[in-house]
Design a protein around this motif. Structure first.
Motif, short mmCIF file in Angstrom:
data_model
loop_
_atom_site.label_atom_id
_atom_site.label_comp_id
_atom_site.label_asym_id
_atom_site.label_seq_id
_atom_site.Cartn_x
_atom_site.Cartn_y
_atom_site.Cartn_z
N ILE A 243 0.84 -1.21 0.00
CA ILE A 243 0.00 0.00 0.00
C ILE A 243 0.87 1.25 0.00
O ILE A 243 0.53 2.26 -0.65
CB ILE A 243 -0.96 -0.02 1.21
N ASN A 244 2.01 1.21 0.70
CA ASN A 244 2.92 2.36 0.75
C ASN A 244 3.38 2.80 -0.64
O ASN A 244 3.67 3.98 -0.87
CB ASN A 244 4.16 2.03 1.58
N ILE A 245 3.47 1.87 -1.56
CA ILE A 245 3.92 2.19 -2.93
C ILE A 245 2.97 3.18 -3.59
O ILE A 245 3.39 4.04 -4.39
CB ILE A 245 4.04 0.90 -3.77
N PHE A 246 1.69 3.11 -3.23
CA PHE A 246 0.67 3.88 -3.93
C PHE A 246 0.18 5.11 -3.17
O PHE A 246 -0.54 5.95 -3.74
CB PHE A 246 -0.55 2.98 -4.23
N THR A 247 0.54 5.25 -1.90
CA THR A 247 0.07 6.40 -1.12
C THR A 247 1.18 7.42 -0.92
O THR A 247 2.37 7.09 -0.93
CB THR A 247 -0.45 5.95 0.26
N LYS A 248 0.79 8.65 -0.71
CA LYS A 248 1.76 9.72 -0.47
C LYS A 248 2.38 9.58 0.90
O LYS A 248 3.58 9.81 1.08
CB LYS A 248 1.06 11.08 -0.59
N ARG A 249 1.58 9.20 1.89
CA ARG A 249 2.06 9.03 3.27
C ARG A 249 2.22 7.55 3.58
O ARG A 249 1.27 6.78 3.45
CB ARG A 249 1.08 9.65 4.26
N ARG A 265 -6.92 14.37 9.60
CA ARG A 265 -5.62 14.93 9.21
C ARG A 265 -4.99 14.18 8.05
O ARG A 265 -3.81 14.37 7.74
CB ARG A 265 -4.67 14.91 10.41
N ILE A 266 -5.75 13.30 7.41
CA ILE A 266 -5.21 12.45 6.36
C ILE A 266 -5.66 12.93 4.99
O ILE A 266 -6.81 13.35 4.80
CB ILE A 266 -5.66 11.00 6.57
N ASN A 267 -4.76 12.86 4.04
CA ASN A 267 -5.08 13.17 2.65
C ASN A 267 -6.20 12.23 2.18
O ASN A 267 -6.08 11.02 2.28
CB ASN A 267 -3.81 12.98 1.79
N ILE A 268 -7.28 12.80 1.66
CA ILE A 268 -8.45 12.01 1.27
C ILE A 268 -8.10 10.98 0.19
O ILE A 268 -8.62 9.87 0.16
CB ILE A 268 -9.60 12.93 0.78
N LYS A 269 -7.15 11.33 -0.68
CA LYS A 269 -6.73 10.41 -1.74
C LYS A 269 -6.07 9.18 -1.14
O LYS A 269 -6.30 8.04 -1.60
CB LYS A 269 -5.77 11.11 -2.71
N ASP A 270 -5.27 9.37 -0.10
CA ASP A 270 -4.62 8.24 0.56
C ASP A 270 -5.63 7.33 1.23
O ASP A 270 -5.47 6.10 1.25
CB ASP A 270 -3.61 8.74 1.60
N ILE A 271 -6.69 7.92 1.79
CA ILE A 271 -7.74 7.11 2.43
C ILE A 271 -8.45 6.25 1.38
O ILE A 271 -8.70 5.06 1.60
CB ILE A 271 -8.76 8.02 3.14
N ILE A 272 -8.74 6.84 0.24
CA ILE A 272 -9.44 6.11 -0.82
C ILE A 272 -8.56 4.96 -1.35
O ILE A 272 -9.03 3.83 -1.53
CB ILE A 272 -9.82 7.06 -1.97
N ILE A 273 -7.29 5.26 -1.57
CA ILE A 273 -6.36 4.24 -2.09
C ILE A 273 -6.21 3.09 -1.09
O ILE A 273 -6.28 1.91 -1.47
CB ILE A 273 -4.98 4.87 -2.38
#
Length: 311
Positions: A243-249, A265-273
């Motif tokens: 999962i780390n490969i695809f998320t910013k954080r 406090r989390i980037n919404i895109k990271d939550i979706i991914i």
């Protein structure tokens, strides 16, 4: 440059990685002599890289399973009916949940923990845990039957000194158990700087079975058993690393599970991914972890060692 693990010169550069807490960049080097790898530079102020919520609230069902698994590993060596029960020292015992489990079953226990803990798993541990570095505890010679280092050895800046101290305080027939992330594992090779168990710079060293055996042999120990089976740690390591490969954080899933970060406090895109990937990645990871252990490339390695016989 020297390898801080064995002091040999001219290690090989492997890759760079970013600390997910501060964003600082670190390099990973491999030593050709001892076979281990290490983080460079070694932080002068390591406390900077531990956030206030770094330890989270690790009192979960998974933690209980891990502790029972560790108990079974010890019982397999000494037998659950051994009397008197062996005296055990857990180096880097965290909240003391493993020692608490042993204590409730009648085991004599002792621990060390340098990190500040607000509450141990039981009040009884307050008098049995040294809140200081192992080297500074000044424990008696040949005092312990078992010394365990569950995911602490990779944090040591002077690993040889710790092994020498362990040899001094361990009985001649005692057992040293070291559990560390396996830098030679498939998940480490596949995900490199995104590997969950890399955790630079908190993990100063990155070991493999041969590298740990090298250090043990040089400090008076001899490995007699090596296990590549640590299902929960290996499985989660594989899942989070992919999962780390695809998320910013990095390590977002881990921080959410351990309540170390608020979802606001989390980037919404990271939550979706993360939400999209967790089920398919988990299914693939279960199969991958099974193969890792068969081919002795598990994400976690457990080394059992005894002191060498004196001539």
């Amino acid at each position: 440059m020297r390898c801080f693990i064995c002091s040999s010169e001219n290690p090989d550069y492997l890759f760079s990685t970013k600390d997910y807490i501060t964003g600082d960049t670190f390099s990973i080097f491999k030593c050709s002599k001892c076979g281990n790898s290490f983080t460079d530079p070694k932080p002068e102020d390591i406390e900077k890289y531990y956030s206030k919520n770094y330890y989270g609230k690790r009192k979960s069902f998974a933690e209980n399973l891990i502790n029972y698994s560790r108990l079974q590993k010890i019982n397999s060596l000494f037998g659950s009916n051994t009397r008197p029960l062996p005296l055990i020292l857990d180096v880097g015992c965290g909240n003391g949940s493993f020692l608490s489990l042993l204590s409730k079953r009648g085991w004599p226990v002792c621990g060390t923990e340098v990190a500040p803990e607000n509450n141990f798993a039981c009040e009884e541990l307050n008098s049995k845990v040294f809140n200081k570095d192992l080297i500074k505890c000044e424990l008696e010679d040949k005092k312990f039957d078992i010394i365990t280092m569950w995911h602490t050895f990779e944090h040591f800046s002077e690993p040889v000194d710790y092994l020498l101290e362990a040899g001094r305080i361990l009985k001649d027939e005692g057992v040293l158990i070291i559990e560390v992330p396996n830098f030679k594992s498939w998940q480490a090779r596949l995900t490199r700087g995104n590997w969950f168990h890399l955790d630079a710079p908190r993990h100063l060293a990155h070991y493999n079975p041969e590298g740990v055996s090298f250090l043990l042999n040089s400090t008076g120990f001899e490995a007699f058993k090596i296990s590549h089976i640590s299902f929960i740690y290996s499985l989660f390591g594989f899942i989070q690393s992919i999962i780390n490969i695809f998320t910013k954080r990095n390590n977002l899933l881990f921080d959410l599970i351990n309540k170390k970060i608020k979802i606001t406090r989390i980037n919404i895109k990271d939550i979706i991914i993360t939400s999209f990937l967790i089920i398919p990645v988990s299914c693939v990871s279960i199969f991958a972890v099974f193969l890792e252990s068969i081919y002795k490339r598990g994400g976690i390695v457990i080394i059992y060692a005894r002191k060498k016989e004196q001539n």
